[in-house]
Design a protein around this motif. Structure first.
Motif, PDB file in Angstrom:
ATOM      1  N   TRP A   1      26.995  55.697  58.018  1.00  0.00           N
ATOM      2  CA  TRP A   1      27.112  56.891  58.855  1.00  0.00           C
ATOM      3  C   TRP A   1      28.540  57.438  58.796  1.00  0.00           C
ATOM      4  O   TRP A   1      29.449  56.811  58.260  1.00  0.00           O
ATOM      5  N   GLY A   2      28.721  58.622  59.383  1.00  0.00           N
ATOM      6  CA  GLY A   2      30.013  59.292  59.318  1.00  0.00           C
ATOM      7  C   GLY A   2      31.088  58.606  60.147  1.00  0.00           C
ATOM      8  O   GLY A   2      30.807  57.810  61.047  1.00  0.00           O
ATOM      9  N   ARG A   3      32.351  58.964  59.834  1.00  0.00           N
ATOM     10  CA  ARG A   3      33.491  58.355  60.523  1.00  0.00           C
ATOM     11  C   ARG A   3      33.824  59.093  61.821  1.00  0.00           C
ATOM     12  O   ARG A   3      33.502  60.262  61.984  1.00  0.00           O
ATOM     13  N   TRP A   4      34.483  58.370  62.723  1.00  0.00           N
ATOM     14  CA  TRP A   4      35.130  58.936  63.893  1.00  0.00           C
ATOM     15  C   TRP A   4      36.648  58.816  63.669  1.00  0.00           C
ATOM     16  O   TRP A   4      37.101  58.058  62.804  1.00  0.00           O
ATOM     17  N   PHE A   5      37.436  59.539  64.485  1.00  0.00           N
ATOM     18  CA  PHE A   5      38.875  59.594  64.221  1.00  0.00           C
ATOM     19  C   PHE A   5      39.732  59.284  65.447  1.00  0.00           C
ATOM     20  O   PHE A   5      40.949  59.441  65.387  1.00  0.00           O
ATOM     21  N   ARG A   6      39.137  58.866  66.537  1.00  0.00           N
ATOM     22  CA  ARG A   6      39.947  58.553  67.715  1.00  0.00           C
ATOM     23  C   ARG A   6      39.263  57.439  68.496  1.00  0.00           C
ATOM     24  O   ARG A   6      38.043  57.444  68.684  1.00  0.00           O
ATOM     25  N   ILE A   7      40.059  56.480  68.980  1.00  0.00           N
ATOM     26  CA  ILE A   7      39.552  55.401  69.819  1.00  0.00           C
ATOM     27  C   ILE A   7      40.642  55.018  70.815  1.00  0.00           C
ATOM     28  O   ILE A   7      41.833  54.973  70.482  1.00  0.00           O
ATOM     29  N   VAL A   8      40.232  54.809  72.055  1.00  0.00           N
ATOM     30  CA  VAL A   8      41.152  54.357  73.099  1.00  0.00           C
ATOM     31  C   VAL A   8      41.203  52.833  73.047  1.00  0.00           C
ATOM     32  O   VAL A   8      40.165  52.166  73.074  1.00  0.00           O
ATOM     33  N   GLU A   9      42.384  52.301  72.974  1.00  0.00           N
ATOM     34  CA  GLU A   9      42.523  50.839  72.901  1.00  0.00           C
ATOM     35  C   GLU A   9      42.230  50.237  74.269  1.00  0.00           C
ATOM     36  O   GLU A   9      42.790  50.665  75.287  1.00  0.00           O
ATOM     37  N   LEU A  10      41.347  49.250  74.263  1.00  0.00           N
ATOM     38  CA  LEU A  10      40.916  48.599  75.499  1.00  0.00           C
ATOM     39  C   LEU A  10      41.349  47.145  75.478  1.00  0.00           C
ATOM     40  O   LEU A  10      41.418  46.504  74.418  1.00  0.00           O
ATOM     41  N   ASP A  11      41.574  46.644  76.660  1.00  0.00           N
ATOM     42  CA  ASP A  11      42.038  45.259  76.789  1.00  0.00           C
ATOM     43  C   ASP A  11      41.117  44.515  77.748  1.00  0.00           C
ATOM     44  O   ASP A  11      40.564  45.100  78.690  1.00  0.00           O
ATOM     45  N   ALA A  12      40.984  43.219  77.501  1.00  0.00           N
ATOM     46  CA  ALA A  12      40.256  42.298  78.382  1.00  0.00           C
ATOM     47  C   ALA A  12      38.865  42.791  78.740  1.00  0.00           C
ATOM     48  O   ALA A  12      38.529  42.941  79.918  1.00  0.00           O
ATOM     49  N   PRO A  13      38.021  43.067  77.728  1.00  0.00           N
ATOM     50  CA  PRO A  13      36.650  43.470  78.056  1.00  0.00           C
ATOM     51  C   PRO A  13      35.875  42.323  78.711  1.00  0.00           C
ATOM     52  O   PRO A  13      35.912  41.185  78.240  1.00  0.00           O
ATOM     53  N   GLU A  14      35.220  42.619  79.816  1.00  0.00           N
ATOM     54  CA  GLU A  14      34.477  41.594  80.551  1.00  0.00           C
ATOM     55  C   GLU A  14      32.995  41.543  80.161  1.00  0.00           C
ATOM     56  O   GLU A  14      32.330  40.541  80.397  1.00  0.00           O
ATOM     57  N   GLY A  15      32.463  42.612  79.598  1.00  0.00           N
ATOM     58  CA  GLY A  15      31.052  42.640  79.255  1.00  0.00           C
ATOM     59  C   GLY A  15      30.810  42.280  77.802  1.00  0.00           C
ATOM     60  O   GLY A  15      31.602  41.564  77.167  1.00  0.00           O
ATOM     61  N   GLU A  16      29.733  42.800  77.253  1.00  0.00           N
ATOM     62  CA  GLU A  16      29.374  42.553  75.859  1.00  0.00           C
ATOM     63  C   GLU A  16      29.888  43.700  74.997  1.00  0.00           C
ATOM     64  O   GLU A  16      29.594  44.867  75.268  1.00  0.00           O
TER      65      GLU A  16
END
Length: 690
Positions: A445-460
Motif C-alpha cells: 500500500w501507499g506511504r504516509w509521511f508524518r508520525i507522532v512519536e509516542l512513548d510508553a504505550p500501555e495497550g496493544e
C-alpha cells in the motif's frame, strides 16, 4: 390348479352392448313369430362366446410364506426410563409367539430397527413404507410396530396391505413438563427491549394442574435471572440485548419428580443484535485534506448518524467581524459534550488541539463516558505532540500513550507487527492492499509521511511506522475502549496515493472493535452449530491456549482438539454431536453452542401415545395395545377380518404362492365358432324360408 379363463377380444363393455342388441333382436323375432328364433339365438351366443375367447387354464403353483414386518423403534424418546426394558421383554415374548407360527410354515419375519434421524425425528412409517415396497403386496401378512407412538411422519403411509398393530411402550400414567417458545424475534436492536413469549406446560397425565413454577433466563452465559410463572399460560418477557451479533438466550425450568425427562425443560433462543443507527461525533481541528476524507467515509454509510464539530475560526483569529454576522445559531457544545455524550456510539478527535473552546469539564465527561463503556478514537496530527495536545487535558487518564513532543516526517509504509497479525483489527489487513507485498516484506500500500512519536504505550500496538514506532495503539479503559492513530495522513490511502490502501476497511474494523462487536473481539470463545457438528472458535493474542472443554446436553464432558488456522485464531470441531445446548469452557471464558433444536424433536412430546398411529391401525383393522398390559397373543386371521382383540393381535393369512408353470387350451377356436355360427344362421334362414 385348473380353471376356465377368458381373454376377451373386445372390451367387456362393448361385448355387453352386443349381448344387449342380440337379446333385443331375439325378442323381436319372438314377437314376429319367426320359427328359427332359437337358431338365431344360438348363433348370437356362439359369436359372443368366440369374442370372450374362453380357454382351459392349468397353473402349477408353489405356496410361499406370508411376510410379517416387525418395526422396532430405537429412537431417543423410546429409550426413556423403563421403556428399553419393556421393549426387550416384548421382543422376547413376540419372538416366541412368532417362532411358533414360523415353524408351522406359512410365515416369514422381517425385522426393522429404527433410530431417530436428528432434526427429522422418528420416521417410522417412512421406514415401514420402504420395507413394504420391496415385498409383493399379496405376501404381506401385516406389521407390528413396537414404539412409544411418537412418530414424525404420520402422513407418510395412509394405507397398508395387511393389518398394522401398535404395541406401545411407556405407561398411560406418563407425564412431562416442557418449555414452548411461542414467539421470539430473529433480530433485535441493541439496547432496546424486545419481547419473548413462552409457555411452561404439563403434558400427559400430570398429577397437578395450574400453579406457579420457577423459570431462569440467562443471556450469553451470564448469571441467570429467576422468575415464577404460571403453568399452561403464555408469559411475555422483555429482553434487552447489550451487544451486536448472535445473543444466546437460555430459558430453563428445573426438573420435578415424576416427569419423563429434563431434555425439554430448557429452550434456547438465538437473537441477532443489530444497531439501529451508528451515532458518531467527529471533532475536528483546523480544516485539512484528511478532514473531508473522514467525513466522506462516515457519511457514505446510510446507517451512520454523524455530528461533525469543527473549528473554522479559532479564538486567536481576530478580524473584528461581529459574532451575530458569523452564525445564526450557536453550536450546542454544552448539550453535545455534557448532556448527550452518552448517546454516541463513537467519538473521534481528528487533529484536534486545545484552544480554550472546550473546557476541561467536557473532557472529564468524555473520559467518564469511555470508562462507562464508550468508544474513543484519536487521529493524531502534529498538534498531539505540542503543548496544546489532548494529552494535556483530562483525557490523559484514558489515553494509552504519551507523546514525546517529537514529530517524524519522512515517508514510510505502515507495517503490521506480529501482535497485529493476531489482532482482529489488523489481521489479514495486508490482503486488502492494492498490490502484493514487496520482497522485503513491505506491504503493498501507499506511504504516509508524518508520525507522532509516542512513548510508553500501555495497550496493544497493532500497526507500526518507521523504526517500529507505534502507529496504531488499542487499549481498554474500564468498560470502554480507546484507539490512538499516531498520524493524520491516513487520508492518503483514500486519495489513491501510490496505489492507496484499505482505509475504509481499517476504519470499519476500528469502529466495530471500539463498539465491542463480537466479530472483532481479540480474546473470545465462540461456539456454534454447523449441521450436526459443534464448531468452536477461539481468538487470542497469546501463542498458546488452555484446553477447551465441551459439556454435552446429557452432561458428558470431553476435550476439543483445537488447531491454529491463522495467527491468533484457533478452531475445533465435534462431529456428529448430540442435539441440544453444549457448554464450552476455556480458562475463564465460557460460551454455548446449539446443535439442532435446543430440545431435540424426539423430546418435544415424549409422552407415550398412539394418537398419531391410530388412523393407520383403524384403516387396516389393526389394534393399539400397551406393553404394560402384557405381550399379546398372535393369531392368523382370514384376510379382511378384524385382526385385533383383547389380549391378541392377528396376521392375515394371504395364501400367497408363486406361479411355476401355465398350460392353456382354447375352448372355442375362432374358425370353429365362425363355422358353427354361420351354420346356425343358415339353418334359421332355411326353416323360416319354407
Amino acid at each position: 390348479m385348473s380353471m376356465v379363463a377368458f381373454d376377451p377380444q373386445l372390451p367387456l363393455g362393448l361385448i355387453a352392448g352386443l349381448a344387449g342388441l342380440s337379446l333385443a333382436a331375439l325378442l323381436l323375432a319372438l314377437w314376429r313369430g319367426l320359427a328359427g328364433w332359437w337358431l338365431r339365438a344360438l348363433a348370437a351366443l356362439v359369436l359372443l362366446v368366440a369374442l370372450a375367447q374362453p380357454s382351459w387354464r392349468q397353473e402349477d403353483r408353489l405356496p410361499v410364506a406370508d411376510i410379517a414386518l416387525v418395526v422396532i423403534d430405537e429412537s431417543a424418546s423410546n429409550r426413556i426410563g423403563l421403556r428399553p426394558d419393556q421393549v426387550t421383554s416384548a421382543l422376547e415374548g413376540l419372538g416366541a409367539r412368532l417362532d411358533r407360527l414360523v415353524e408351522t410354515g406359512g410365515l416369514e419375519l422381517r425385522e426393522i430397527r429404527l433410530r431417530d434421524r436428528g432434526e427429522d425425528g422418528t420416521r417410522l412409517l417412512g421406514a415401514l413404507a420402504e420395507a413394504a415396497a420391496e415385498i409383493p403386496p399379496d405376501r404381506i401378512a401385516g406389521a407390528i410396530l413396537v414404539t412409544d407412538g411418537q412418530v414424525h411422519d404420520a402422513d407418510a403411509l395412509a394405507e397398508f396391505p395387511g393389518p398394522v398393530h401398535v404395541l406401545l411402550s411407556g405407561s398411560a400414567a406418563d407425564w412431562d413438563r416442557r418449555i414452548v417458545i411461542e414467539t421470539a424475534p430473529a433480530f433485535a436492536i441493541i439496547d432496546e427491549p424486545v419481547s419473548v413469549t413462552l409457555r411452561v406446560e404439563d403434558i400427559g397425565a400430570s398429577p397437578e394442574s395450574g400453579g406457579f413454577v420457577p423459570l431462569t433466563i440467562a443471556l450469553d452465559g451470564t448469571e441467570p435471572l429467576r422468575f415464577d410463572v404460571p403453568v399452561g399460560e403464555p408469559v411475555t418477557l422483555p429482553v434487552t440485548l447489550g451487544r451486536g451479533g448472535a445473543n444466546v438466550l437460555e430459558i430453563a425450568t428445573p426438573q420435578v419428580a415424576g416427569e419423563l425427562t429434563e431434555r425439554n425443560n430448557a429452550a434456547v433462543v438465538s437473537i441477532n443484535g443489530v444497531r439501529d443507527r451508528l451515532r458518531v461525533l467527529l471533532v475536528s481541528g483546523e480544516p485539512y485534506p484528511g478532514e473531508r476524507t473522514w467525513r466522506n467515509l462516515l457519511k457514505s454509510d446510510s446507517a451512520v448518524d454523524l455530528v461533525h464539530f469543527t473549528i473554522l475560526r479559532p479564538p486567536e483569529k481576530q478580524d473584528f467581524v461581529p459574532v451575530f454576522e458569523l452564525s445564526l445559531i450557536a453550536f450546542p457544545t454544552q448539550e453535545l459534550f455534557m448532556e448527550k455524550v452518552d448517546e454516541f456510539d463513537l467519538i473521534i478527535f481528528d487533529r484536534y488541539k486545545r484552544r480554550g473552546i472546550l473546557p476541561n469539564d467536557y473532557f472529564e465527561n468524555i473520559a467518564r463516558y469511555v470508562r462507562d463503556g464508550g468508544a474513543l478514537l484519536v487521529a493524531a496530527g502534529e498538534d498531539f505532540a505540542g503543548a496544546e495536545s489532548l494529552y494535556r487535558s483530562p483525557l490523559r487518564g484514558v489515553l494509552p500513550v504519551q507523546p514525546t513532543a517529537r514529530v517524524v516526517e519522512r515517508g514510510f509504509a505502515p507495517r503490521i507487527p506480529e501482535l497485529g497479525h493476531r489482532h482482529p483489527v489488523t489481521a489479514d489487513l495486508e490482503s486488502h492492499a492494492p498490490r502484493p507485498p514487496a520482497a522485503d516484506g513491505t506491504p503493498g500500500w501507499g506511504r504516509w509521511f508524518r508520525i507522532v512519536e509516542l512513548d510508553a504505550p500501555e495497550g496493544e500496538v497493532v500497526m507500526t511506522g518507521p523504526d517500529d514506532r507505534p502507529l496504531l495503539v488499542l487499549d481498554r479503559q474500564g468498560e470502554g475502549r480507546v484507539a490512538v492513530l499516531a498520524s493524520d495522513e491516513a487520508w492518503l490511502w483514500s486519495r489513491g496515493y501510490e496505489g492507496g490502501g484499505p482505509q475504509l476497511e481499517l476504519l470499519r474494523r476500528l469502529a466495530h472493535w471500539l463498539m465491542q462487536e463480537p466479530e472483532l473481539e481479540e480474546n473470545v470463545l465462540l461456539g456454534g452449530g454447523d449441521g450436526g457438528d459443534v464448531e468452536v472458535t477461539r481468538r487470542t493474542l497469546e501463542a498458546e491456549i488452555p484446553t477447551v472443554t465441551a459439556t454435552s446436553p446429557s452432561g458428558e464432558s470431553e476435550e476439543v482438539a483445537m488447531k491454529e488456522v491463522a495467527p491468533g485464531r484457533w478452531e475445533g470441531r465435534i462431529e456428529a454431536a448430540e442435539h441440544g445446548v453444549w457448554r464450552l469452557e476455556n480458562g475463564d471464558l465460557a460460551a454455548v453452542a446449539v446443535v439442532g433444536p435446543s430440545a431435540p424433536r424426539e423430546f418435544e412430546n415424549p409422552v407415550s401415545d398412539g394418537a398419531a398411529l391410530g388412523p393407520l391401525a383403524a384403516a387396516t383393522r389393526g389394534g393399539i395395545l400397551r406393553l404394560e398390559d402384557g405381550v399379546p397373543d398372535i393369531r392368523r386371521v382370514r384376510e379382511g377380518r378384524v385382526a385385533a382383540g383383547r389380549g391378541w393381535i392377528g396376521l392375515a393369512d394371504r395364501d400367497a404362492y408363486q406361479l411355476r408353470d401355465i398350460r392353456q387350451v382354447a375352448l372355442a377356436p375362432a374358425w370353429l365358432m365362425l363355422i358353427l355360427a354361420v351354420a346356425l344362421a343358415f339353418g334359421a334362414w332355411r326353416i323360416e324360408g319354407r
